[in-house]
Design a protein around this motif. Structure first.
Motif, PDB file in Angstrom:
ATOM      1  N   SER A   1       0.833  -1.199   0.000  1.00  0.00           N
ATOM      2  CA  SER A   1       0.000   0.000   0.000  1.00  0.00           C
ATOM      3  C   SER A   1       0.868   1.249   0.000  1.00  0.00           C
ATOM      4  CB  SER A   1      -0.906   0.013   1.236  1.00  0.00           C
ATOM      5  OG  SER A   1      -1.812  -1.053   1.212  1.00  0.00           O
ATOM      6  N   GLY A   2       0.545   2.191  -0.868  1.00  0.00           N
ATOM      7  CA  GLY A   2       1.293   3.434  -0.937  1.00  0.00           C
ATOM      8  C   GLY A   2       2.417   3.432  -1.945  1.00  0.00           C
ATOM      9  N   SER A   3       2.660   2.314  -2.612  1.00  0.00           N
ATOM     10  CA  SER A   3       3.777   2.265  -3.552  1.00  0.00           C
ATOM     11  C   SER A   3       3.461   2.951  -4.876  1.00  0.00           C
ATOM     12  CB  SER A   3       4.203   0.812  -3.801  1.00  0.00           C
ATOM     13  OG  SER A   3       3.119   0.026  -4.240  1.00  0.00           O
ATOM     14  N   GLY A   4       2.186   3.122  -5.187  1.00  0.00           N
ATOM     15  CA  GLY A   4       1.822   3.810  -6.423  1.00  0.00           C
ATOM     16  C   GLY A   4       1.323   2.883  -7.513  1.00  0.00           C
ATOM     17  N   LYS A   5       0.682   1.796  -7.113  1.00  0.00           N
ATOM     18  CA  LYS A   5       0.201   0.811  -8.090  1.00  0.00           C
ATOM     19  C   LYS A   5      -0.804   1.411  -9.071  1.00  0.00           C
ATOM     20  CE  LYS A   5      -1.249  -2.073  -4.894  1.00  0.00           C
ATOM     21  NZ  LYS A   5      -0.780  -1.337  -3.710  1.00  0.00           N
ATOM     22  N   THR A   6      -1.755   2.172  -8.558  1.00  0.00           N
ATOM     23  CA  THR A   6      -2.800   2.712  -9.413  1.00  0.00           C
ATOM     24  C   THR A   6      -2.233   3.730 -10.405  1.00  0.00           C
ATOM     25  OG1 THR A   6      -4.465   2.354  -7.709  1.00  0.00           O
ATOM     26  CG2 THR A   6      -5.014   3.931  -9.437  1.00  0.00           C
ATOM     27  N   THR A   7      -1.358   4.585  -9.937  1.00  0.00           N
ATOM     28  CA  THR A   7      -0.745   5.569 -10.818  1.00  0.00           C
ATOM     29  C   THR A   7       0.036   4.890 -11.931  1.00  0.00           C
ATOM     30  OG1 THR A   7      -0.608   7.229  -9.065  1.00  0.00           O
ATOM     31  CG2 THR A   7       0.866   7.508 -10.946  1.00  0.00           C
ATOM     32  N   LEU A   8       0.852   3.895 -11.573  1.00  0.00           N
ATOM     33  CA  LEU A   8       1.630   3.204 -12.593  1.00  0.00           C
ATOM     34  C   LEU A   8       0.722   2.416 -13.537  1.00  0.00           C
ATOM     35  CD1 LEU A   8       4.479   2.659 -13.639  1.00  0.00           C
ATOM     36  CD2 LEU A   8       4.463   0.547 -12.297  1.00  0.00           C
TER      37      LEU A   8
ATOM     38  N   GLY B   1      -6.566   1.796  15.599  1.00  0.00           N
ATOM     39  CA  GLY B   1      -7.303   0.559  15.405  1.00  0.00           C
ATOM     40  C   GLY B   1      -6.471  -0.542  14.781  1.00  0.00           C
ATOM     41  N   SER B   2      -7.140  -1.593  14.358  1.00  0.00           N
ATOM     42  CA  SER B   2      -6.500  -2.777  13.791  1.00  0.00           C
ATOM     43  C   SER B   2      -5.958  -2.471  12.399  1.00  0.00           C
ATOM     44  CB  SER B   2      -7.519  -3.909  13.717  1.00  0.00           C
ATOM     45  OG  SER B   2      -8.521  -3.590  12.770  1.00  0.00           O
ATOM     46  N   PRO B   3      -5.090  -3.337  11.857  1.00  0.00           N
ATOM     47  CA  PRO B   3      -4.590  -3.113  10.495  1.00  0.00           C
ATOM     48  C   PRO B   3      -5.691  -3.003   9.451  1.00  0.00           C
ATOM     49  CG  PRO B   3      -3.235  -4.747  11.600  1.00  0.00           C
ATOM     50  CD  PRO B   3      -4.389  -4.445  12.515  1.00  0.00           C
ATOM     51  N   GLU B   4      -6.827  -3.640   9.683  1.00  0.00           N
ATOM     52  CA  GLU B   4      -7.931  -3.521   8.741  1.00  0.00           C
ATOM     53  C   GLU B   4      -8.528  -2.122   8.734  1.00  0.00           C
ATOM     54  OE1 GLU B   4      -7.501  -6.067  10.829  1.00  0.00           O
ATOM     55  OE2 GLU B   4      -6.892  -7.483   9.264  1.00  0.00           O
ATOM     56  N   GLU B   5      -8.363  -1.378   9.829  1.00  0.00           N
ATOM     57  CA  GLU B   5      -8.895  -0.019   9.945  1.00  0.00           C
ATOM     58  C   GLU B   5      -7.806   1.039   9.823  1.00  0.00           C
ATOM     59  OE1 GLU B   5     -12.552  -0.737  13.044  1.00  0.00           O
ATOM     60  OE2 GLU B   5     -10.528  -0.632  13.861  1.00  0.00           O
TER      61      GLU B   5
ATOM     62  N   ILE C   1      -4.550   2.205   8.053  1.00  0.00           N
ATOM     63  CA  ILE C   1      -3.807   1.942   6.837  1.00  0.00           C
ATOM     64  C   ILE C   1      -2.301   1.908   7.071  1.00  0.00           C
ATOM     65  CG2 ILE C   1      -3.739   4.378   6.148  1.00  0.00           C
ATOM     66  CD1 ILE C   1      -4.089   1.265   3.855  1.00  0.00           C
ATOM     67  N   LEU C   2      -1.789   2.689   8.040  1.00  0.00           N
ATOM     68  CA  LEU C   2      -0.358   2.643   8.342  1.00  0.00           C
ATOM     69  C   LEU C   2       0.014   1.300   8.957  1.00  0.00           C
ATOM     70  CD1 LEU C   2       0.390   6.209   9.762  1.00  0.00           C
ATOM     71  CD2 LEU C   2       0.599   5.371   7.428  1.00  0.00           C
ATOM     72  N   ALA C   3      -0.826   0.815   9.877  1.00  0.00           N
ATOM     73  CA  ALA C   3      -0.575  -0.499  10.476  1.00  0.00           C
ATOM     74  C   ALA C   3      -0.670  -1.591   9.418  1.00  0.00           C
ATOM     75  CB  ALA C   3      -1.569  -0.760  11.606  1.00  0.00           C
ATOM     76  N   TRP C   4      -1.600  -1.439   8.481  1.00  0.00           N
ATOM     77  CA  TRP C   4      -1.731  -2.413   7.402  1.00  0.00           C
ATOM     78  C   TRP C   4      -0.471  -2.437   6.549  1.00  0.00           C
ATOM     79  CZ3 TRP C   4      -4.479  -6.439   5.959  1.00  0.00           C
ATOM     80  CH2 TRP C   4      -4.402  -6.855   4.624  1.00  0.00           C
ATOM     81  N   GLN C   5       0.039  -1.264   6.224  1.00  0.00           N
ATOM     82  CA  GLN C   5       1.263  -1.211   5.430  1.00  0.00           C
ATOM     83  C   GLN C   5       2.415  -1.898   6.163  1.00  0.00           C
ATOM     84  OE1 GLN C   5       3.766   2.363   5.079  1.00  0.00           O
ATOM     85  NE2 GLN C   5       3.247   2.367   2.888  1.00  0.00           N
ATOM     86  N   THR C   6       2.558  -1.602   7.454  1.00  0.00           N
ATOM     87  CA  THR C   6       3.623  -2.214   8.239  1.00  0.00           C
ATOM     88  C   THR C   6       3.494  -3.732   8.273  1.00  0.00           C
ATOM     89  OG1 THR C   6       3.832  -0.239   9.631  1.00  0.00           O
ATOM     90  CG2 THR C   6       4.707  -2.301  10.518  1.00  0.00           C
ATOM     91  N   ALA C   7       2.271  -4.198   8.451  1.00  0.00           N
ATOM     92  CA  ALA C   7       2.038  -5.644   8.568  1.00  0.00           C
ATOM     93  C   ALA C   7       2.292  -6.381   7.262  1.00  0.00           C
ATOM     94  CB  ALA C   7       0.608  -5.903   9.038  1.00  0.00           C
TER      95      ALA C   7
ATOM     96  N   ARG D   1      -5.105   6.050  -5.854  1.00  0.00           N
ATOM     97  CA  ARG D   1      -6.254   5.688  -5.056  1.00  0.00           C
ATOM     98  C   ARG D   1      -6.223   4.225  -4.648  1.00  0.00           C
ATOM     99  NH1 ARG D   1     -11.549   8.328  -7.668  1.00  0.00           N
ATOM    100  NH2 ARG D   1     -11.757   6.196  -8.401  1.00  0.00           N
ATOM    101  N   GLU D   2      -5.071   3.569  -4.751  1.00  0.00           N
ATOM    102  CA  GLU D   2      -5.047   2.179  -4.335  1.00  0.00           C
ATOM    103  C   GLU D   2      -4.864   2.073  -2.844  1.00  0.00           C
ATOM    104  OE1 GLU D   2      -0.774   3.167  -4.450  1.00  0.00           O
ATOM    105  OE2 GLU D   2      -2.500   3.608  -5.680  1.00  0.00           O
ATOM    106  N   ARG D   3      -5.322   0.994  -2.268  1.00  0.00           N
ATOM    107  CA  ARG D   3      -5.191   0.781  -0.838  1.00  0.00           C
ATOM    108  C   ARG D   3      -4.068  -0.149  -0.552  1.00  0.00           C
ATOM    109  NH1 ARG D   3      -8.200   2.852   3.055  1.00  0.00           N
ATOM    110  NH2 ARG D   3      -7.958   1.604   4.885  1.00  0.00           N
TER     111      ARG D   3
END
Length: 203
Positions: free
Chosen positions: A21-28, A136-140, A142-148, A201-203
């Motif tokens: 998440s955050g790498s730029g998949k949608t833009t690329l 909150g949890s990684p599902e809520e 987004i920073l925790a989700w990226q780390t996980a 806009r990718e997650r």
């Protein structure tokens, strides 16, 4: 697995873009679509229904576009069943394996910007308020989700390469490599590439 400077063995018609998440998949993905004249299917828009609830038609919609001849999409929702549909059909996987500092700063900028501006996303959803986004949890959170999930693709790609030997994989280790790779593909195909836009806009 190819690097940014290796020539592609084919001009792909079906492309997956992988990365944390955050790498730029949608833009690329959008830039690849313009480069090779492919349909860009933003997979988040198929997954998220109203109020961020998963759409029950998600996998059916993925199967529908995967059956088409020319497309590019973000490689996401692998635990939801997309791995059974997309990799067997794809010709090329572009892996954005960027440094942590790059993906973290991009994710922070994107998330804060969306939250402050109340940007309308897929199916009229808006980003959660900042105080909820970073808790909150990684599902809520987004920073925790990226780390996980930071090491997800490094672990998965050797398995992917073995399971789908037809799939050409290009590993890009920095945004500069992505720009160099795009320029090389444009030169090889006689196309032009648009400059990157400040939108993802990718997650």
């Amino acid at each position: 697995m190819l690097s940014a400077d290796d020539p592609l063995p084919l001009t792909p018609q079906r492309v997956l873009v992988a990365g944390v998440s955050g790498s730029g998949k949608t833009t690329l993905s959008g830039r690849i679509a313009r480069l090779w004249g492919l349909r860009h299917v933003e997979i988040d828009g198929l997954f998220h229904g109203a109020d961020w609830t998963p759409r029950p038609e998600f996998l059916a919609d993925v199967r529908a576009f995967a059956g088409e001849e020319r497309w590019v999409t973000e490689w996401q929702y692998t635990s939801k069943g997309t791995d059974e549909i997309l990799p067997p059909r794809a010709h090329l996987a572009v892996w954005l394996d960027y440094p942590y500092r790059v993906v973290r700063s991009r994710l922070l900028r994107r998330t804060i910007g969306r939250s402050v501006l109340r940007t309308r996303l897929w199916n009229d959803n808006v980003e959660r308020p900042i105080w909820r986004t970073f808790r909150g949890s990684p599902e809520e959170n987004i920073l925790a989700w990226q780390t996980a999930t930071l090491g997800k693709w490094a672990e998965r790609m050797p398995v992917v390469a073995a399971e789908f030997p037809h799939l050409v994989i290009v590993r890009l280790r920095h945004p500069r490599e992505a720009e160099r790779w795009l320029r090389a593909q444009a030169e090889a195909s006689g196309a032009s590439i648009a400059p990157p836009k400040r939108r993802s806009r990718e997650r």
